[in-house]
Enzyme design. Structure first.
Site, PDB file in Angstrom:
ATOM      1  N   HIS A 394       0.889  -1.256  -0.021  1.00 22.14           N
ATOM      2  CA  HIS A 394       0.142   0.013   0.029  1.00 22.14           C
ATOM      3  C   HIS A 394       0.870   1.221   0.301  1.00 22.14           C
ATOM      4  O   HIS A 394       1.988   1.135  -0.186  1.00 22.14           O
ATOM      5  CB  HIS A 394      -0.897  -0.020   1.303  1.00 22.14           C
ATOM      6  CG  HIS A 394      -1.879  -1.100   1.120  1.00 22.14           C
ATOM      7  ND1 HIS A 394      -3.285  -0.695   1.131  1.00 22.14           N
ATOM      8  CD2 HIS A 394      -1.925  -2.336   1.381  1.00 22.14           C
ATOM      9  CE1 HIS A 394      -4.141  -1.741   1.160  1.00 22.14           C
ATOM     10  NE2 HIS A 394      -3.423  -2.618   1.039  1.00 22.14           N
ATOM     11  N   GLU A 486       3.255  -0.645   3.976  1.00 25.45           N
ATOM     12  CA  GLU A 486       2.989   0.781   3.426  1.00 25.45           C
ATOM     13  C   GLU A 486       4.406   1.554   2.978  1.00 25.45           C
ATOM     14  O   GLU A 486       5.203   1.472   3.961  1.00 25.45           O
ATOM     15  CB  GLU A 486       2.345   1.708   4.634  1.00 25.45           C
ATOM     16  CG  GLU A 486       1.281   1.187   5.198  1.00 25.45           C
ATOM     17  CD  GLU A 486      -0.103   1.397   4.409  1.00 25.45           C
ATOM     18  OE1 GLU A 486       0.025   2.526   3.465  1.00 25.45           O
ATOM     19  OE2 GLU A 486      -1.168   0.997   4.631  1.00 25.45           O
TER      20      GLU A 486
END
Length: 668
Positions: A394, A486
């Site tokens: 992500h 992330e």
């Protein structure tokens, strides 16, 4: 009356005195038209001035009668821009191949045709480049139609590309043009078509270790294409762990998508170059890479970015602040909130004496909600392969998040909510974060995780509690341990930052996959040597079992230390072993089990199984046949879009007053 006759006679005289008109039916009345015989003329097409010959002939192979006719056609227009269209790939081969048809070689008043073998070689190397921009292979480069064999007296149109030795051209020498490696990374963003083209080309380049396959389609009919790496692609191999990487779940979080494209190219290249580390990883694992789970959202994010780049605020330059454009799929569903909420089911059973947190069935009521086709495809994928380890990429922060994602707080407020395998997940998260160039650095932190993260890792529920997340589903429904990576606070970084992103992550990407070889692995058989499928592997103190695959093999990720491991299956007595895993083991410890037949008794474990069955069996998947409905919907939508939409380059080739060059369209 006499006056009228006089006038008619005068008119007849005038007509008879007029010079006779040309009539081919009467000899001598016409001067025969002598058609000028075609002859060699200079090559004056500016984009063909580097050919190995200087003389051509008109009409050419396509029937253009003059140089002006050739220059006015869409074929020559394509040759003039092909380098830019293909991003420099296959240049100048495609252009020179086209020139050999538009301005063929002429010698001694005779037109020569180019060699078919050269055309076929270029087609094999470059057809993927046209697929990457959704363009058909040009009709005038049809190797069977406009090119001839060597027996028919052809010439090599790429003769001008001969290598020079000591500054002198080498004549009469067959040129073997090296294929451009599929692994040549271009640190630019790729369209969905270009991404698929790269994956297909990588598969072709490394066909002995790579294979592409589709797990389904997006809502708008775009293919969810996976590339697999293994020394035996297409098959699960005994005792080799299955690993998966998923990118672009949120369409506007794009760095992970590009990193996984680069990773596929890197693994192919390094394997062929003899990189022992990559060869060992591929020879002992089966790796699956899905660069884009949400290709529809990506297209929307790119269009939103382009709109922002044409902002009136010129002082700011191109803007990369499209924070949520394209995040969801084409149905406006957030895919990382769309998986079955099995975490709540696990929490509701916590007070049971022997509760478990594995292989929880999907409740029937889940199917009454809106299930995205992308979610459906990934769930079916997870159930079809015995994955051991996974990461989901992500953007928007710089941290590795691990389960649970849903808080155990009664009001779902952010709260540390560990799984029974919390120590394993922390080890996995640290593996990626510590190997990343900056993630574990306190000064490099960004985003909302800073308040709760520890050296680049954070419990998902403690950071931001969510329902229906993919990593919780992997853990609670299958054997797979998944974390969420992330990659940075900029969800859509500028292209010039892609190289830096690769440099920061590529070592972590490799090291994390190697972590699949931690813990223990083995085979569970019966006394006759038959594999026991679906046997449970339990570890004392961890209320989460994993099950054996079809061939009786299993993998159990564990931290170093002493563990008491049990293998069990209905109709067999249990087998218990004590295992010591020292630190710094490079491969998983081998722990096999042989189960003895026993009378089938309903023990407390099976009572728990019965309680789980009350909410539906594990094998009960898609009871309302959603798959057929999604397939029909995506097919209809795809066909409709193919009729309605034209590629981005189409208008450039539609010439005023001329026929539309539909031969450029793949689906025409």
């Amino acid at each position: 009356m006499s006056i009228m006759l006089l006038i008619l006679l005068q008119l007849l005289v005038l007509v008879s005195c007029a010079p006779p008109r040309c009539d081919p039916g009467f000899r001598g009345l016409c001067k025969p038209t002598v058609e000028e015989k075609p002859k060699c003329t200079d090559v004056l097409l500016s984009y063909c001035d580097d050919m190995a010959y200087t003389q051509t002939m008109f009409p050419n192979i396509l029937g253009h009668k003059t140089r002006e006719d050739a220059e006015a056609g869409a074929e020559y227009l394509l040759m003039s821009v092909i380098e830019s269209l293909l991003g420099g790939e296959c240049n100048p081969e495609i252009r020179m191949l086209g020139c050999s048809v538009l301005a063929p070689r002429c010698e001694k008043g005779k037109m020569l045709k180019p060699c078919r073998t050269t055309c076929e070689t270029v087609h094999k190397r470059c057809s993927h480049a046209f697929e990457g921009i959704e363009m058909a292979w040009p009709y005038f480069l049809d190797c069977d139609r406009f090119f001839v064999s060597e027996e028919e007296g052809c010439y090599d149109p790429l003769e001008g590309l001969r290598a020079e030795q000591d500054g002198e051209a080498v004549d009469n020498m067959e040129i073997l043009y090296p294929e451009e490696p599929a692994t040549t990374m271009q640190f630019t963003y790729h369209t969905n078509a270009q991404m698929i083209g790269i994956l297909k080309k990588t598969e072709e380049q490394c066909s002995d270790i790579a294979r592409t396959y589709s797990i389904g389609c997006s809502m708008e009919g775009r293919e969810l294409l996976v590339i697999e790496f293994s020394n035996n692609p297409g098959q699960h191999e005994l005792l080799e762990p299955e690993i998966k990487y998923i990118g672009n779940m949120h369409g506007n979080e794009v760095l992970g998508r590009q990193l996984l494209i680069f990773l596929a190219q890197y693994m192919c290249s390094e394997y062929q170059l003899g990189n022992e580390r990559i060869q060992t990883l591929i020879n002992t694992s089966r790796i699956h890479i899905l660069p884009s789970m949400n290709p529809d959202g990506y297209e929307l994010a790119v269009s939103g970015l382009q709109d922002n780049n044409y902002s009136d605020d010129e002082e700011q330059g191109p803007r990369y602040d499209s924070w949520n454009i394209g995040r969801s799929n084409a149905q406006n569903i957030d895919l990382n909130r769309n998986f079955p909420d099995l975490t709540s089911v696990a929490y509701s059973r916590r007070r049971q004496q022997r509760y478990r947190t594995d292989h929880i069935p999907i409740p029937d009521y889940y199917w009454f909600g809106k299930v995205a086709p992308e979610t459906y495809a990934v769930m079916k994928w997870i159930r079809s392969i015995p994955f051991v380890l996974s990461a989901n990429f992500h953007g928007g922060d710089l941290v590795v998040s691990y389960p649970y994602d849903l808080s155990k707080h009664p009001l779902e407020r952010n709260m540390f909510s560990p799984t029974p395998d919390d120590k394993v997940f922390k080890l996995l998260a640290r593996t990626y974060a510590n190997t990343h160039e900056t993630m574990s650095n306190e000064n490099a932190r960004c985003g909302s995780s800073r308040a709760n993260s520890q050296k680049g890792t954070v419990n998902g529920a403690q950071w931001s509690s969510i329902t229906g997340g993919m990593q919780d589903f992997n853990y609670l429904h299958s054997n797979c341990f998944e974390v969420t990576v992330e990659l940075g606070c900029d969800k859509f970084p500028a292209e010039e930052e892609l190289f830096t992103g690769w440099e920061e992550n590529h070592e972590a990407l490799i090291t994390f996959m190697e972590a699949a070889h931690g813990g223990i692995k083995g085979i569970v058989k019966d006394e006759e040597g038959n594999a026991v499928t679906g046997a449970r592997i339990s570890v004392r103190g961890i209320r989460h079992d994993i099950t054996t695959a079809e061939n009786g093999d299993y993998w159990r990720l564990l931290i170093p230390g002493i563990h008491v491991v049990t293998a069990s299956a209905p109709g067999y007595s249990r087998s218990v072993k004590k295992v010591h895993l020292p630190r710094h083991m490079q491969t998983a410890g081998r722990v096999d089990f042989v189960l003895q037949k026993a009378a089938l008794e309903l023990d407390t474990q099976e009572e728990d199984d019965a309680a789980i069955l009350s909410m539906g069996t594990y094998d009960r998947f898609d009871p309302y046949n959603q798959y057929e409905r999604y397939t029909l919907t995506s097919d209809l939508r795809q066909n409709r879009e193919e009729r309605a939409e034209k590629p981005w380059w189409w208008n450039y080739f539609v010439l005023p007053g001329g026929p539309a060059p539909t031969w450029l369209l793949k689906h025409y």
